[in-house]
Design a protein around this motif. Structure first.
Motif, PDB file in Angstrom:
ATOM      1  N   SER A   1       0.852  -1.194   0.000  1.00 45.31           N
ATOM      2  CA  SER A   1       0.000   0.000   0.000  1.00 45.31           C
ATOM      3  C   SER A   1       0.881   1.234   0.000  1.00 45.31           C
ATOM      4  O   SER A   1       1.808   1.343   0.808  1.00 45.31           O
TER       5      SER A   1
ATOM      6  N   ALA B   1      -0.487   4.328   0.295  1.00 51.86           N
ATOM      7  CA  ALA B   1      -1.349   5.374   0.825  1.00 51.86           C
ATOM      8  C   ALA B   1      -0.568   6.256   1.793  1.00 51.86           C
ATOM      9  O   ALA B   1       0.213   5.755   2.611  1.00 51.86           O
TER      10      ALA B   1
ATOM     11  N   TRP C   1      -1.474  10.607   6.152  1.00 48.41           N
ATOM     12  CA  TRP C   1      -2.665  11.387   6.500  1.00 48.41           C
ATOM     13  C   TRP C   1      -3.949  10.658   6.146  1.00 48.41           C
ATOM     14  O   TRP C   1      -4.968  10.802   6.831  1.00 48.41           O
ATOM     15  N   LEU C   2      -3.880   9.829   5.061  1.00 46.07           N
ATOM     16  CA  LEU C   2      -5.077   9.093   4.664  1.00 46.07           C
ATOM     17  C   LEU C   2      -5.437   8.052   5.719  1.00 46.07           C
ATOM     18  O   LEU C   2      -6.619   7.859   6.045  1.00 46.07           O
ATOM     19  N   TRP C   3      -4.408   7.383   6.250  1.00 46.32           N
ATOM     20  CA  TRP C   3      -4.666   6.400   7.306  1.00 46.32           C
ATOM     21  C   TRP C   3      -5.227   7.072   8.555  1.00 46.32           C
ATOM     22  O   TRP C   3      -6.061   6.509   9.259  1.00 46.32           O
TER      23      TRP C   3
ATOM     24  N   VAL D   1      -7.081   9.838   8.578  1.00 45.88           N
ATOM     25  CA  VAL D   1      -8.479  10.159   8.269  1.00 45.88           C
ATOM     26  C   VAL D   1      -9.353   8.921   8.396  1.00 45.88           C
ATOM     27  O   VAL D   1     -10.456   8.964   8.966  1.00 45.88           O
ATOM     28  N   ILE D   2      -8.850   7.790   7.880  1.00 46.18           N
ATOM     29  CA  ILE D   2      -9.618   6.546   7.964  1.00 46.18           C
ATOM     30  C   ILE D   2      -9.803   6.133   9.416  1.00 46.18           C
ATOM     31  O   ILE D   2     -10.894   5.725   9.835  1.00 46.18           O
ATOM     32  N   ALA D   3      -8.716   6.230  10.199  1.00 46.28           N
ATOM     33  CA  ALA D   3      -8.778   5.812  11.596  1.00 46.28           C
ATOM     34  C   ALA D   3      -9.744   6.663  12.409  1.00 46.28           C
ATOM     35  O   ALA D   3     -10.454   6.161  13.287  1.00 46.28           O
TER      36      ALA D   3
ATOM     37  N   GLY E   1     -12.164   8.888  10.968  1.00 52.09           N
ATOM     38  CA  GLY E   1     -13.469   9.014  10.333  1.00 52.09           C
ATOM     39  C   GLY E   1     -14.340   7.780  10.422  1.00 52.09           C
ATOM     40  O   GLY E   1     -15.564   7.885  10.511  1.00 52.09           O
ATOM     41  N   THR E   2     -13.709   6.609  10.415  1.00 54.42           N
ATOM     42  CA  THR E   2     -14.494   5.372  10.450  1.00 54.42           C
ATOM     43  C   THR E   2     -15.365   5.272  11.697  1.00 54.42           C
ATOM     44  O   THR E   2     -16.565   4.994  11.596  1.00 54.42           O
TER      45      THR E   2
ATOM     46  N   LEU F   1     -18.215   7.790  11.395  1.00 57.57           N
ATOM     47  CA  LEU F   1     -19.205   7.356  10.418  1.00 57.57           C
ATOM     48  C   LEU F   1     -20.089   6.253  10.989  1.00 57.57           C
ATOM     49  O   LEU F   1     -21.318   6.264  10.821  1.00 57.57           O
TER      50      LEU F   1
END
Length: 551
Positions: free
Chosen positions: A354, A356, A359-361, A363-365, A367-368, A371
């Motif tokens: 990966s 990625a 910062w994307l990780w 956001v995922i950590a 935001g998930t 959500l």
């Protein structure tokens, strides 16, 4: 000088079914390709045999009834097995015992001069020792073959290591470095040998540890018939011939796992604890990985694995020769292909990389969970709203069923059509509690014979009066239904209009419109259903005849 010599160098393959058997060899007698030693009970056979892959002849011992002729002890050719010099005794005899032990005995002195059990190879038989004798300096241990077809010394050695108490453990060394340990012997089992004497195992072994002033050793015994033997395989596993089980729970030790007895070592910086070699029918296309051949015939499969594991660019390996020796390693990418007709080899499974950004990780950590929280709240509100709607529908259905029920009809009832024209509503208990501020004292208008009356205000702004049936009034569903029907049918200038009702458990309530100028008969004086056909005012003692006042 007397010499007892067994010397051999044979290249022909023997057919065991046509070889004669004898029980012992005396001085001056020879054992050759046409003769075999058989133990007195016929359990074991000793004789010469040839291995095609090495083009050498060997002297070995095997279970007589074993169709596979798996050798439990072996020595290589072109050497002298035993050379005994003794001019004083002519009573030397070599024989094979029913335990599988090949011995040289001085029968005159009842003395064992030599025995094969003191020189084990790759197989442990019942009664054979693993351990040491401090008086003689002798050590008993197993050494694996280089491969299944080459009986030269391989990479592994299995020995017994006593502890400070009355127990010990089996220890496996690889190229003189500690590789694996069984854990201490406790209650006929070892912690890291789960298949041995397990509840599901068909065979059971008695495991024994002996400790005295001169000896500390381990052995096992088997009560079950059959070719009982533990073999140390070229890959470093302990294989049981009876159950065909592998007692050691690993294929290779990588240095990062310890839960299965493997010794923990410093992990190479380019390897991770998620990587393991897997045997697959796979190959690397040209240009994907380069095969590097090593024709060193002393390399075993385990050596190949070690060589590949320590090479950061290596993604697979295999034996190079048909006899299981030498090796080929593959350097390159993980993009191998698989097929049923491809020769098996060991590869590292494809890794999903990966690229990625960090910062994307993040956001995922972050935001998930948010959500999931929002979705959970949304579905909770949907379910709650649907539940309230279902409750209201059930309440209205219940009231209409109550009104239309044949079991409650009487002469004063009206039919269903008339009832439907009055457009009665069924209000929820929660809305009534909210409208009356939970029936506070300040909202109480009065109290009649069947319960209190409270003022309230609905969410749409309409003011209402709620007649709450007292649980001690004695009024049941019949009276409540009759009152509901009667009040709904009446229209009078001095009577307020009934809006609906509420039923919640044992709570029964009638909902009226509220007129602030009091130009109406007070609600707590409206209904006394003990006087059928009248609206009765107990204070003014006036009876309003319904037949005259209803329109």
């Amino acid at each position: 000088m007397l010499f007892f010599i067994l010397a051999f160098l044979y290249t022909q393959h023997l057919n065991f079914s046509f070889v004669a058997g004898i029980t012992f060899i005396g001085i001056g007698e020879k054992l050759n390709s046409t003769t075999q030693l058989v133990s007195p009970g016929g359990n074991f056979t000793l004789g010469f045999f040839n291995i095609t892959e090495t083009n050498l002849t060997y002297l070995g011992i095997w279970y007589t009834a074993d169709d596979q002729h798996r050798r439990v002890w072996i020595t290589a050719g072109e050497t002298t097995l035993l050379n005994i010099s003794n001019q004083d005794s002519r009573d030397l005899v070599a024989k094979l015992e029913d335990s599988g032990n090949f011995v040289l005995i001085d029968e005159a002195r009842k003395l064992t001069l030599w025995q094969s059990f003191d020189y084990p190879t790759d197989t442990l038989l019942p009664g054979m020792k693993l351990g040491s004798n401090s008086a003689t300096g002798r050590n008993w241990y197993l050494v694996s073959w280089l491969s299944d077809d080459v009986p030269a010394d391989g990479a592994f050695r299995l020995s017994w290591e006593p502890d400070q108490g009355e127990s010990g453990e089996l220890v496996l060394d690889r190229r003189n470095q500690r590789y694996w340990a069984s854990g201490c012997l406790v209650d006929d089992t070892f912690a890291q040998m789960p298949q041995l004497n397990s509840p599901s195992s068909q065979y059971h072994y008695k495991l024994v540890f002996v400790s005295n002033n001169s000896e500390k050793y381990f052995y096992f015994s088997a009560a079950d018939p059959g070719p009982a033997m533990w073999r140390l395989t070229p890959e470093g596993n302990i294989h049981d011939a009876l159950s065909q089980a592998v007692f050691t729970p690993f294929i290779f030790c990588y240095g990062y796992q310890s839960g299965d007895g493997c010794v923990v070592l410093k992990l190479h910086q380019c390897r991770s604890n998620r990587e393991k070699f897997e045997e697959k029918r796979a190959s690397f296309p040209t240009g994907v990985a380069n095969g590097i051949e090593d024709y060193n015939s002393s390399l075993s499969l385990s050596d190949s694995m070690e060589k590949c594991w320590n090479d950061c660019s290596c993604v697979g390996f295999n034996k190079l020769n048909s006899n299981g020796t030498s090796c080929i390693t593959y350097q390159g990418k993980f993009d191998y292909i698989e097929g049923v007709n491809i020769v098996p080899m060991y590869v590292l499974p494809r890794q999903k990389s990966s690229n990625a950004p960090v910062w994307l990780w993040i956001v995922i950590a972050v935001g998930t969970p948010l959500l999931l929280l929002r979705l959970g709240t949304f579905f909770y509100m949907r379910i709650r709203k649907r539940g309230l709607e279902d409750e209201n529908r059930r309440r209205e259905k219940y009231i209409h069923k109550l009104i239309a029920s044949d079991s409650f009809k009487n002469a004063n009832d009206i039919d269903d059509v008339e009832m439907e024209n009055h457009d009665l509503k069924v209000l929820s208990f929660a809305s009534i509690v909210e409208a009356t501020s939970n029936f506070i004292k300040e909202n109480k208008l009065g109290e009649g014979g069947f319960g209190p009356v409270h003022k309230g205000k609905l969410q749409d702004g309409r003011e209402i009066a709620v007649k709450r049936l007292s649980r001690s009034s004695g009024q049941g569903l019949v009276e409540f239904k009759n009152e509901l029907i009667l009040i709904a049918k009446l229209q009078h200038k001095n009577l307020v209009r009934v809006l609906g009702c509420c039923i919640h458990g044992e709570e029964k309530m009638l909902i009226y419109e509220y007129l602030p100028n009091r130009a109406w008969i007070p609600l707590y004086l409206v209904c006394n259903l003990h006087h059928r056909g009248h609206v009765f005012d107990p204070i003014s003692t006036h009876a309003l005849h319904l037949s005259n006042r209803s329109s």
